[in-house]
Motif scaffolding. Structure first.
Motif, PDB file in Angstrom:
ATOM      1  N   LYS A 190      44.992  57.347  31.914  1.00 23.30           N
ATOM      2  CA  LYS A 190      44.412  57.201  30.578  1.00 23.30           C
ATOM      3  C   LYS A 190      43.838  55.801  30.403  1.00 23.30           C
ATOM      4  N   GLY A 191      42.679  55.723  29.783  1.00 21.40           N
ATOM      5  CA  GLY A 191      42.014  54.440  29.566  1.00 21.40           C
ATOM      6  C   GLY A 191      42.874  53.444  28.826  1.00 21.40           C
ATOM      7  N   GLU A 192      43.650  53.912  27.865  1.00 25.40           N
ATOM      8  CA  GLU A 192      44.502  52.994  27.105  1.00 25.40           C
ATOM      9  C   GLU A 192      45.663  52.463  27.945  1.00 25.40           C
ATOM     10  N   HIS A 193      45.827  52.989  29.161  1.00 26.55           N
ATOM     11  CA  HIS A 193      46.852  52.500  30.083  1.00 26.55           C
ATOM     12  C   HIS A 193      46.238  51.663  31.210  1.00 26.55           C
ATOM     13  N   ILE A 194      45.020  51.182  30.976  1.00 27.65           N
ATOM     14  CA  ILE A 194      44.325  50.385  31.987  1.00 27.65           C
ATOM     15  C   ILE A 194      43.921  49.039  31.394  1.00 27.65           C
ATOM     16  N   ILE A 195      44.230  47.972  32.137  1.00 24.33           N
ATOM     17  CA  ILE A 195      43.734  46.627  31.822  1.00 24.33           C
ATOM     18  C   ILE A 195      42.732  46.262  32.898  1.00 24.33           C
ATOM     19  N   ALA A 196      41.551  45.838  32.484  1.00 23.04           N
ATOM     20  CA  ALA A 196      40.513  45.378  33.407  1.00 23.04           C
ATOM     21  C   ALA A 196      40.233  43.907  33.115  1.00 23.04           C
ATOM     22  N   SER A 197      40.349  43.072  34.145  1.00 22.67           N
ATOM     23  CA  SER A 197      40.132  41.638  33.936  1.00 22.67           C
ATOM     24  C   SER A 197      39.556  41.031  35.206  1.00 22.67           C
ATOM     25  N   ASP A 198      38.520  40.180  35.154  1.00 25.78           N
ATOM     26  CA  ASP A 198      37.814  39.795  33.973  1.00 25.78           C
ATOM     27  C   ASP A 198      36.443  40.444  33.884  1.00 25.78           C
ATOM     28  N   PHE A 199      36.023  41.095  34.993  1.00 24.19           N
ATOM     29  CA  PHE A 199      34.791  41.884  35.001  1.00 24.19           C
ATOM     30  C   PHE A 199      33.598  41.088  34.489  1.00 24.19           C
ATOM     31  N   ARG A 200      33.447  39.854  34.959  1.00 21.92           N
ATOM     32  CA  ARG A 200      32.358  39.012  34.468  1.00 21.92           C
ATOM     33  C   ARG A 200      31.001  39.415  35.035  1.00 21.92           C
ATOM     34  N   ILE A 201      30.978  40.245  36.070  1.00 20.64           N
ATOM     35  CA  ILE A 201      29.725  40.753  36.644  1.00 20.64           C
ATOM     36  C   ILE A 201      29.640  42.233  36.269  1.00 20.64           C
ATOM     37  N   MET A 202      28.853  42.511  35.244  1.00 22.55           N
ATOM     38  CA  MET A 202      28.816  43.870  34.716  1.00 22.55           C
ATOM     39  C   MET A 202      27.462  44.126  34.055  1.00 22.55           C
ATOM     40  N   ASP A 203      26.907  45.309  34.308  1.00 23.98           N
ATOM     41  CA  ASP A 203      25.656  45.670  33.649  1.00 23.98           C
ATOM     42  C   ASP A 203      25.945  46.592  32.454  1.00 23.98           C
TER      43      ASP A 203
ATOM     44  N   VAL B 122      44.043  43.669  43.025  1.00 21.52           N
ATOM     45  CA  VAL B 122      43.443  42.351  42.903  1.00 21.52           C
ATOM     46  C   VAL B 122      42.330  42.216  43.941  1.00 21.52           C
ATOM     47  N   ASP B 123      41.120  41.949  43.470  1.00 19.14           N
ATOM     48  CA  ASP B 123      39.992  41.655  44.354  1.00 19.14           C
ATOM     49  C   ASP B 123      39.906  40.142  44.486  1.00 19.14           C
ATOM     50  N   ALA B 124      39.825  39.653  45.722  1.00 23.54           N
ATOM     51  CA  ALA B 124      39.784  38.211  45.958  1.00 23.54           C
ATOM     52  C   ALA B 124      38.593  37.541  45.297  1.00 23.54           C
ATOM     53  N   ASP B 125      37.566  38.300  44.927  1.00 19.48           N
ATOM     54  CA  ASP B 125      36.408  37.683  44.278  1.00 19.48           C
ATOM     55  C   ASP B 125      36.700  37.212  42.858  1.00 19.48           C
ATOM     56  N   ILE B 126      37.916  37.436  42.380  1.00 20.43           N
ATOM     57  CA  ILE B 126      38.332  36.872  41.094  1.00 20.43           C
ATOM     58  C   ILE B 126      38.470  35.359  41.215  1.00 20.43           C
ATOM     59  N   LEU B 127      38.647  34.870  42.452  1.00  9.72           N
ATOM     60  CA  LEU B 127      38.813  33.441  42.707  1.00  9.72           C
ATOM     61  C   LEU B 127      37.492  32.686  42.636  1.00  9.72           C
ATOM     62  N   LYS B 128      37.575  31.384  42.409  1.00 10.06           N
ATOM     63  CA  LYS B 128      36.402  30.525  42.541  1.00 10.06           C
ATOM     64  C   LYS B 128      35.891  30.626  43.971  1.00 10.06           C
ATOM     65  N   ALA B 129      34.579  30.537  44.118  1.00  8.60           N
ATOM     66  CA  ALA B 129      33.957  30.715  45.435  1.00  8.60           C
ATOM     67  C   ALA B 129      34.505  29.744  46.476  1.00  8.60           C
ATOM     68  N   LYS B 130      34.950  28.570  46.072  1.00 12.80           N
ATOM     69  CA  LYS B 130      35.445  27.584  47.043  1.00 12.80           C
ATOM     70  C   LYS B 130      36.699  28.067  47.769  1.00 12.80           C
TER      71      LYS B 130
ATOM     72  N   ILE C  19      46.376  47.858  36.400  1.00 13.91           N
ATOM     73  CA  ILE C  19      45.824  46.541  36.096  1.00 13.91           C
ATOM     74  C   ILE C  19      44.847  46.215  37.206  1.00 13.91           C
ATOM     75  N   TRP C  20      43.575  46.107  36.843  1.00 17.36           N
ATOM     76  CA  TRP C  20      42.486  45.945  37.799  1.00 17.36           C
ATOM     77  C   TRP C  20      41.889  44.554  37.618  1.00 17.36           C
ATOM     78  N   VAL C  21      42.181  43.656  38.559  1.00 17.54           N
ATOM     79  CA  VAL C  21      41.731  42.267  38.494  1.00 17.54           C
ATOM     80  C   VAL C  21      40.558  42.108  39.453  1.00 17.54           C
ATOM     81  N   ASP C  22      39.380  41.814  38.904  1.00 21.93           N
ATOM     82  CA  ASP C  22      38.165  41.853  39.713  1.00 21.93           C
ATOM     83  C   ASP C  22      37.053  41.097  38.985  1.00 21.93           C
ATOM     84  N   ALA C  23      36.156  40.491  39.750  1.00 24.80           N
ATOM     85  CA  ALA C  23      34.980  39.875  39.138  1.00 24.80           C
ATOM     86  C   ALA C  23      33.958  40.930  38.737  1.00 24.80           C
ATOM     87  N   HIS C  24      33.947  42.039  39.468  1.00 22.59           N
ATOM     88  CA  HIS C  24      32.961  43.102  39.232  1.00 22.59           C
ATOM     89  C   HIS C  24      33.604  44.285  38.517  1.00 22.59           C
TER      90      HIS C  24
END
Length: 194
Positions: free
Chosen positions: A58-71, A115-123, A10-15
């Motif tokens: 395996k990809g089906e065993h991975i959750i990625a959230s929320d990855f809002r910064i993505m190309d 968990v990447d701390a950048d998942i948090l609001k910038a404040k 489970i990968w929790v990250d903004a990127h």
């Protein structure tokens, strides 16, 4: 850990940290390939020899959230690996998050939570190197960490990107919130399923 264990991630990250080194048209930093490497999409020798992960997750065993910064290339790599991406709205919804986490937990033997701390609001992380928009409140992230920990399947837990030396920009507050993320996991980590 035996290679017969089914590993979940489970990968929790903004990127989206899933760049593909071999096909990238621009230089790639190591921080941007960790997920794609574990999923077996890039740097196989590094994954095996340095990280000790002989078989990719395996990809089906991975959750990625929320990855809002993505190309586009990283979005395509996620799809190609069959990785489940949960958008910010699912991360905010406790019931939806818990359903996804419990489904993964039912399909694997062990889970690594990152968990990447950048998942948090910038404040909450003013010392972070660059403000990332549209983050989540601290209590939401802590709640979601606890939900994952309550599966009883966590064998590894990491929190990163709280170590930037910008004391003049609220370093102490950033580190305090990072410690709260660490504590949210450790306080609910009752056993290691090995």
């Amino acid at each position: 850990m035996g290679e017969d264990k089914k590993i979940g991630l489970i990968w929790v990250d903004a990127h989206a940290d899933n760049r593909i080194v071999e096909t990238s048209s621009t230089p790639v930093r190591m921080v941007g390939v960790r997920l794609s490497m574990m999923a077996g999409q890039t740097l196989p020798n590094f994954r095996k020899e340095i990280c000790g992960l002989h078989l990719p997750i395996k990809g089906e065993h991975i959750i990625a959230s929320d990855f809002r910064i993505m190309d586009e290339p990283t979005a395509e790599a996620l799809c190609n690996a069959n990785i489940l991406r949960l958008e910010a709205s699912v991360f905010e919804d406790a019931a939806a998050w818990e359903r996804a986490v419990k489904k993964l937990a039912s399909e694997v033997d062990v889970i690594y939570l990152s968990v990447d701390a950048d998942i948090l609001k910038a404040k909450y992380i003013p010392a972070y190197e660059k403000a990332v928009p549209y983050g989540h409140d601290l209590d939401v992230v802590m709640r979601n960490i606890r939900i994952v920990m309550e599966t009883g399947k966590i064998v590894a837990y990491s929190v990163f990107c709280i170590d930037f030396d910008h004391y003049d920009r609220g370093g102490n507050y950033t580190y305090l919130n990072g410690m709260q993320l660490v504590t949210a996991g450790l306080s609910n980590w009752e056993k290691i399923p090995l």
